[in-house]
Design an enzyme around this catalytic site. Sequence first.
Site, PDB file in Angstrom:
ATOM      1  N   THR A  61       4.663   7.927  14.532  1.00  0.00           N
ATOM      2  CA  THR A  61       4.359   7.206  15.768  1.00  0.00           C
ATOM      3  C   THR A  61       2.860   7.216  16.051  1.00  0.00           C
ATOM      4  O   THR A  61       2.298   6.214  16.512  1.00  0.00           O
ATOM      5  CB  THR A  61       5.138   7.823  16.936  1.00  0.00           C
ATOM      6  N   CYS A 110      13.204   9.851   9.242  1.00  0.00           N
ATOM      7  CA  CYS A 110      12.803   9.504  10.608  1.00  0.00           C
ATOM      8  C   CYS A 110      13.998   9.420  11.542  1.00  0.00           C
ATOM      9  O   CYS A 110      13.875   9.674  12.738  1.00  0.00           O
ATOM     10  CB  CYS A 110      12.031   8.183  10.606  1.00  0.00           C
ATOM     11  N   GLU A 141       8.900  15.365  16.720  1.00  0.00           N
ATOM     12  CA  GLU A 141       9.472  15.149  15.396  1.00  0.00           C
ATOM     13  C   GLU A 141       8.920  16.195  14.429  1.00  0.00           C
ATOM     14  O   GLU A 141       7.711  16.317  14.241  1.00  0.00           O
ATOM     15  CB  GLU A 141       9.147  13.745  14.893  1.00  0.00           C
ATOM     16  N   ALA A 185       0.353   7.227  13.891  1.00  0.00           N
ATOM     17  CA  ALA A 185      -0.288   6.208  13.054  1.00  0.00           C
ATOM     18  C   ALA A 185       0.118   4.815  13.506  1.00  0.00           C
ATOM     19  O   ALA A 185      -0.699   3.881  13.488  1.00  0.00           O
ATOM     20  CB  ALA A 185       0.091   6.424  11.594  1.00  0.00           C
ATOM     21  N   GLU A 235       8.018   0.657  12.253  1.00  0.00           N
ATOM     22  CA  GLU A 235       9.205   1.518  12.203  1.00  0.00           C
ATOM     23  C   GLU A 235       8.682   2.929  12.184  1.00  0.00           C
ATOM     24  O   GLU A 235       8.101   3.376  11.199  1.00  0.00           O
ATOM     25  CB  GLU A 235      10.047   1.185  10.969  1.00  0.00           C
ATOM     26  N   LYS A 280       0.855  -1.183   0.000  1.00  0.00           N
ATOM     27  CA  LYS A 280       0.000   0.000   0.000  1.00  0.00           C
ATOM     28  C   LYS A 280       0.889   1.230   0.000  1.00  0.00           C
ATOM     29  O   LYS A 280       1.655   1.466   0.935  1.00  0.00           O
ATOM     30  CB  LYS A 280      -0.908  -0.016   1.229  1.00  0.00           C
TER      31      LYS A 280
END
Length: 493
Positions: free
Chosen positions: A243, A297, A395, A245, A263, A189
């Site tokens: 994070t 990330c 972030e 999601a 991840e 996806k």
Amino acid sequence: MTWTSADGAFSIAHPDRFYIGGEWVAPLSGRVFHHVDPATEEVQVDIAEATAEDIDRAVAAARDAFDNGPWPRMTPRERAGYLVKLADLVRAGSVELGHAWTREMGIVHAVSQGGGAAFAGYIDQHVRFAETFPWQETQPTTDGLGGEALLVREPVGVVGAIIPWNAAFILALVKMTPALLAGCTVVLKASPEAPLGPYVIMDMIDQIGLPPGVVNFVTADREASERLVRHPGVDKISFTGSTAAGKRIGSLCAERVARFTLELGGKSAALVMDDYDVDKAATTLANSTAYMTNQVCAALSRVVVTDRNHDAMVEALKTRFDQIQVGDPYAEGSQMGPLAMSRQFDRVMDYIAIGQGEGRMITGGSRPAELNRGYYVQPTIFTDVDPGARIAQEEIFGPVVVVLRAKDEQDAVRIANQSHYGLDGAVFTNDREKAYSVGRQVRTGTFGQNLHRMDFGVSFGGFKQSGIGREGGFDGLKSFCETKAIMLDPQLA
């Protein structure tokens, strides 16, 4: 329908279709995503949008291929033969993949054009794993009944692989390669913001002759993506993304006891020790910030330096950041391109505004004056920031770096660990033993000396809220396997 970029640099086949059951099929609705070039803010191409019904079709194809097809019943060596063909195509298509990557999220093309060749090596590594991975081991039994146990590793089943927008084709390969070698079938996806590279990869998948349904591909937004996560026909979700999601995905998988690897985000620290040259460290950190416009990330977005060198480090960083050439990712001399999309530009600018209330901005902070089109932002530095401030904890996913003051080495380690994240990190020191000592103290999944490093071929993943599980290497391959103990009658040996 084949779409070709306006300059003719590359094209993708079937942007109006999905790859399901070994065929390019039309979506069940007429909905599309308008993909925008981040350097021009112009719509490049319309991409088919998957609905829940399209997800169901893709999962059904993958389920049938796993339950009834030959793929999971082949040997690892037989499956690796298909990966050899894929690696050859990825290597040959590196320039095309680089164009897709640049037009998706703005990475400078001088850098992106080598991505395919680099990650063909990742596939090569997994071809070798067909022979070296412990698919079956013999273990002594401990139940007192004698004999030995066979510990075998079998494919986990149907995998839903959900990839982000910052390095789409790379993450597609990172997830699909071990899944396929293990004998899993896959529903890939892609994000609507970054479909181009995945479409190029799927053209390659179509060419290598996999059995129908082994790999399936859709582009979908959150609603349809949640259908993939919830689907009872999916055995494992492999997700890379935020994070927030990831927490949602983990909770949904837990409800039905599905396997998952997450991840997630990061706020990684670079610790600059007193023995290291600040100019050299500043150059390295400026280069890593310019890479992908710091939409990484694992980005080293917190620089921790002791009182002794703090002011010199700030000045050196300012000098290097001011030298970064921001511009068209195809222009000669450009070192940093735009952010990937409008909402990411807004997010970064919002954090810069927050930072001006939490610290002292010493450079950057706005769109470059000469670039009035495209999602460009200047590389930005804040100092005099409390380690607990939002810009030091959250972030940002853009070229914003915070310099944090520490009393000494142990205080620097404490500040580095003062985070909900733990994905990456680095220490700048000429002392190898000190680098090892500091690396063992910082709670993070990857740690480098004097460079920003991460390697999917070894192991990649995070501590704390940076994720669960690992990608790459033996650890990553194991995550696509179920372990089974077979204990045969010792009397019949």
